[in-house]
Motif scaffolding. Structure first.
Motif, PDB file in Angstrom:
ATOM      1  N   GLU A  76       1.458  -1.260  -0.196  1.00 24.93           N
ATOM      2  CA  GLU A  76       0.396  -0.076  -0.394  1.00 24.93           C
ATOM      3  C   GLU A  76       0.961   0.991  -0.007  1.00 24.93           C
ATOM      4  OE1 GLU A  76      -4.341  -0.436   1.422  1.00 24.93           O
ATOM      5  OE2 GLU A  76      -2.981  -1.227   2.592  1.00 24.93           O
ATOM      6  N   SER A  77       2.616   1.513   0.096  1.00 25.89           N
ATOM      7  CA  SER A  77       3.032   2.600   0.478  1.00 25.89           C
ATOM      8  C   SER A  77       3.221   2.340  -1.330  1.00 25.89           C
ATOM      9  CB  SER A  77       4.179   2.018   1.224  1.00 25.89           C
ATOM     10  OG  SER A  77       5.137   1.483   0.987  1.00 25.89           O
ATOM     11  N   GLY A  78       3.209   1.647  -2.187  1.00 29.02           N
ATOM     12  CA  GLY A  78       3.742   1.433  -3.616  1.00 29.02           C
ATOM     13  C   GLY A  78       5.335   1.059  -3.893  1.00 29.02           C
ATOM     14  N   ALA A  79       5.216   0.376  -2.530  1.00 30.93           N
ATOM     15  CA  ALA A  79       6.661  -0.421  -3.296  1.00 30.93           C
ATOM     16  C   ALA A  79       6.227  -1.659  -3.790  1.00 30.93           C
ATOM     17  CB  ALA A  79       7.352  -0.328  -1.323  1.00 30.93           C
ATOM     18  N   VAL A  80       7.558  -2.068  -4.503  1.00 33.42           N
ATOM     19  CA  VAL A  80       6.817  -3.149  -5.553  1.00 33.42           C
ATOM     20  C   VAL A  80       7.786  -4.625  -5.205  1.00 33.42           C
ATOM     21  CG1 VAL A  80       7.742  -4.429  -8.126  1.00 33.42           C
ATOM     22  CG2 VAL A  80       7.388  -1.452  -7.513  1.00 33.42           C
ATOM     23  N   LEU A  81       6.034  -5.662  -4.575  1.00 32.71           N
ATOM     24  CA  LEU A  81       6.503  -7.202  -5.013  1.00 32.71           C
ATOM     25  C   LEU A  81       7.303  -7.880  -5.209  1.00 32.71           C
ATOM     26  CD1 LEU A  81       3.936  -6.648  -1.537  1.00 32.71           C
ATOM     27  CD2 LEU A  81       6.346  -5.825  -1.626  1.00 32.71           C
ATOM     28  N   GLY A  82       6.651  -7.948  -6.708  1.00 31.16           N
ATOM     29  CA  GLY A  82       6.254  -8.752  -7.622  1.00 31.16           C
ATOM     30  C   GLY A  82       6.533  -7.674  -9.247  1.00 31.16           C
ATOM     31  N   THR A  83       7.021  -8.836 -10.024  1.00 29.05           N
ATOM     32  CA  THR A  83       7.071  -7.795 -11.935  1.00 29.05           C
ATOM     33  C   THR A  83       6.193  -8.933 -12.243  1.00 29.05           C
ATOM     34  OG1 THR A  83       7.323  -6.125 -11.020  1.00 29.05           O
ATOM     35  CG2 THR A  83       7.277  -6.442 -12.926  1.00 29.05           C
ATOM     36  N   ARG A  84       5.264  -9.550 -13.255  1.00 28.05           N
ATOM     37  CA  ARG A  84       4.683 -10.002 -14.297  1.00 28.05           C
ATOM     38  C   ARG A  84       5.227  -9.757 -15.258  1.00 28.05           C
ATOM     39  NH1 ARG A  84       4.090 -13.854 -17.550  1.00 28.05           N
ATOM     40  NH2 ARG A  84       2.770 -15.434 -17.498  1.00 28.05           N
ATOM     41  N   GLU A  85       6.200  -9.762 -16.386  1.00 28.60           N
ATOM     42  CA  GLU A  85       6.725  -9.229 -17.703  1.00 28.60           C
ATOM     43  C   GLU A  85       6.090  -9.946 -18.060  1.00 28.60           C
ATOM     44  OE1 GLU A  85       9.044  -6.510 -18.113  1.00 28.60           O
ATOM     45  OE2 GLU A  85       9.613  -6.251 -15.736  1.00 28.60           O
ATOM     46  N   LEU A  86       5.480  -9.276 -19.659  1.00 35.30           N
ATOM     47  CA  LEU A  86       4.832 -10.003 -21.203  1.00 35.30           C
ATOM     48  C   LEU A  86       4.632  -9.773 -22.047  1.00 35.30           C
ATOM     49  CD1 LEU A  86       1.443  -8.471 -19.721  1.00 35.30           C
ATOM     50  CD2 LEU A  86       2.115 -10.668 -18.636  1.00 35.30           C
ATOM     51  N   LEU A  87       5.494 -11.173 -22.302  1.00 35.47           N
ATOM     52  CA  LEU A  87       6.907 -10.500 -23.326  1.00 35.47           C
ATOM     53  C   LEU A  87       6.188 -10.466 -24.920  1.00 35.47           C
ATOM     54  CD1 LEU A  87       8.628 -13.363 -21.935  1.00 35.47           C
ATOM     55  CD2 LEU A  87       9.218 -10.534 -21.739  1.00 35.47           C
ATOM     56  N   HIS A  88       4.695 -10.121 -25.203  1.00 31.53           N
ATOM     57  CA  HIS A  88       4.521 -10.150 -26.200  1.00 31.53           C
ATOM     58  C   HIS A  88       3.221  -9.480 -26.515  1.00 31.53           C
ATOM     59  CE1 HIS A  88       1.958 -13.283 -25.770  1.00 31.53           C
ATOM     60  NE2 HIS A  88       2.771 -14.394 -25.488  1.00 31.53           N
ATOM     61  N   PRO A  89       2.683  -8.937 -27.632  1.00 33.49           N
ATOM     62  CA  PRO A  89       1.521  -8.604 -27.352  1.00 33.49           C
ATOM     63  C   PRO A  89       0.258  -9.222 -27.374  1.00 33.49           C
ATOM     64  CG  PRO A  89       2.425  -7.667 -29.420  1.00 33.49           C
ATOM     65  CD  PRO A  89       3.592  -8.745 -28.690  1.00 33.49           C
ATOM     66  N   HIS A  90      -0.953  -9.438 -27.202  1.00 29.93           N
ATOM     67  CA  HIS A  90      -2.318  -9.772 -27.143  1.00 29.93           C
ATOM     68  C   HIS A  90      -3.318  -9.782 -27.973  1.00 29.93           C
ATOM     69  CE1 HIS A  90       0.171 -10.803 -23.424  1.00 29.93           C
ATOM     70  NE2 HIS A  90      -0.497 -11.845 -23.466  1.00 29.93           N
ATOM     71  N   ALA A 107       5.785  -9.101   6.862  1.00 33.93           N
ATOM     72  CA  ALA A 107       5.194  -9.660   7.468  1.00 33.93           C
ATOM     73  C   ALA A 107       4.216  -7.845   7.734  1.00 33.93           C
ATOM     74  CB  ALA A 107       5.942 -10.666   9.123  1.00 33.93           C
ATOM     75  N   GLY A 108       2.856  -8.604   7.937  1.00 30.98           N
ATOM     76  CA  GLY A 108       2.193  -6.831   8.412  1.00 30.98           C
ATOM     77  C   GLY A 108       1.409  -6.774   7.484  1.00 30.98           C
ATOM     78  N   VAL A 109       2.068  -7.332   6.107  1.00 23.33           N
ATOM     79  CA  VAL A 109       0.758  -6.237   4.336  1.00 23.33           C
ATOM     80  C   VAL A 109      -0.247  -6.955   4.379  1.00 23.33           C
ATOM     81  CG1 VAL A 109       1.096  -6.431   2.268  1.00 23.33           C
ATOM     82  CG2 VAL A 109       2.995  -5.428   3.700  1.00 23.33           C
ATOM     83  N   ARG A 110      -0.981  -6.730   4.134  1.00 22.83           N
ATOM     84  CA  ARG A 110      -2.470  -6.936   4.480  1.00 22.83           C
ATOM     85  C   ARG A 110      -3.344  -7.490   3.337  1.00 22.83           C
ATOM     86  NH1 ARG A 110      -0.991  -9.988   7.896  1.00 22.83           N
ATOM     87  NH2 ARG A 110      -0.627 -10.051  10.363  1.00 22.83           N
ATOM     88  N   ARG A 111      -2.720  -5.805   2.847  1.00 19.56           N
ATOM     89  CA  ARG A 111      -3.178  -5.332   1.544  1.00 19.56           C
ATOM     90  C   ARG A 111      -2.623  -5.399   0.406  1.00 19.56           C
ATOM     91  NH1 ARG A 111      -8.113  -0.963   1.141  1.00 19.56           N
ATOM     92  NH2 ARG A 111      -9.413  -3.137   0.588  1.00 19.56           N
ATOM     93  N   VAL A 112      -2.844  -5.829  -1.202  1.00 15.19           N
ATOM     94  CA  VAL A 112      -1.886  -5.128  -1.876  1.00 15.19           C
ATOM     95  C   VAL A 112      -3.108  -4.410  -3.341  1.00 15.19           C
ATOM     96  CG1 VAL A 112       0.323  -7.092  -1.853  1.00 15.19           C
ATOM     97  CG2 VAL A 112      -1.757  -7.440  -2.861  1.00 15.19           C
ATOM     98  N   GLU A 113      -1.153  -4.020  -4.099  1.00 12.97           N
ATOM     99  CA  GLU A 113      -2.556  -3.241  -4.966  1.00 12.97           C
ATOM    100  C   GLU A 113      -1.788  -3.599  -6.044  1.00 12.97           C
ATOM    101  OE1 GLU A 113      -3.403   1.124  -7.025  1.00 12.97           O
ATOM    102  OE2 GLU A 113      -1.129   0.692  -6.225  1.00 12.97           O
ATOM    103  N   ILE A 114      -2.425  -4.560  -7.386  1.00  9.16           N
ATOM    104  CA  ILE A 114      -2.084  -4.690  -8.647  1.00  9.16           C
ATOM    105  C   ILE A 114      -2.658  -3.763  -9.558  1.00  9.16           C
ATOM    106  CG2 ILE A 114      -2.395  -6.322 -10.636  1.00  9.16           C
ATOM    107  CD1 ILE A 114      -1.660  -7.137  -7.371  1.00  9.16           C
ATOM    108  N   ALA A 115      -1.388  -3.250 -10.420  1.00  9.14           N
ATOM    109  CA  ALA A 115      -1.150  -2.347 -11.687  1.00  9.14           C
ATOM    110  C   ALA A 115      -0.731  -2.921 -12.797  1.00  9.14           C
ATOM    111  CB  ALA A 115      -0.655  -1.334 -11.171  1.00  9.14           C
TER     112      ALA A 115
END
Length: 133
Positions: A76-90, A107-115
């Motif tokens: 929720e502070s905006g720190a990136v925890l993981g990235t899924r690279e998409l290597l081609h158009p859809h 620990a302690g993070v209960r909610r994440v944002e997906i962008a």
């Protein structure tokens, strides 16, 4: 009258597109907007503090020159925890769903944002806030 129109136009430009992160279902967004939008997220716990994400994205892919090229899991502070690279158009697969496994969440993070990110427009579409199981 001209002055009033100019002031109104400047106010509209200053306000941006109004995109905000929120919990739950995003509003239907037109792929013509040029952004990649998160439409659905599924999260499962893989181990203590480790999660697997399945994310559905809708984008206005036109081919190699413009397509959704990644999505991120952020705290929720905006720190990136993981990235899924998409290597081609859809172009012919809209919306499309892809997964990312073994994302370590502090620990302690209960909610994440997906962008989602568009290769030309960047991060500008609908995001989704998700409670972790």
């Amino acid at each position: 009258m001209r002055r009033m129109l100019l002031i109104t136009a400047l106010m509209v430009l200053a306000c941006g597109d109004g995109s905000v992160a929120r919990s739950g279902e995003p509003e239907a967004a037109s792929p013509a907007e040029g952004c990649a939008h998160v439409e659905e997220v599924s999260v499962t716990s893989a181990a203590a503090g480790v999660y697997d994400f399945t994310v559905t994205v809708r984008s206005s892919d036109t081919g190699w020159e413009k397509y959704a090229d990644a999505w991120e899991v952020r705290d929720e502070s905006g720190a990136v925890l993981g990235t899924r690279e998409l290597l081609h158009p859809h172009v012919d697969e809209q919306p499309f769903t892809r997964g990312l496994a073994d994302v370590e969440v502090p620990a302690g993070v209960r909610r994440v944002e997906i962008a989602a990110r568009d290769s030309v427009a960047g991060f500008c579409g609908e995001t989704m806030l998700v409670d972790l199981p």
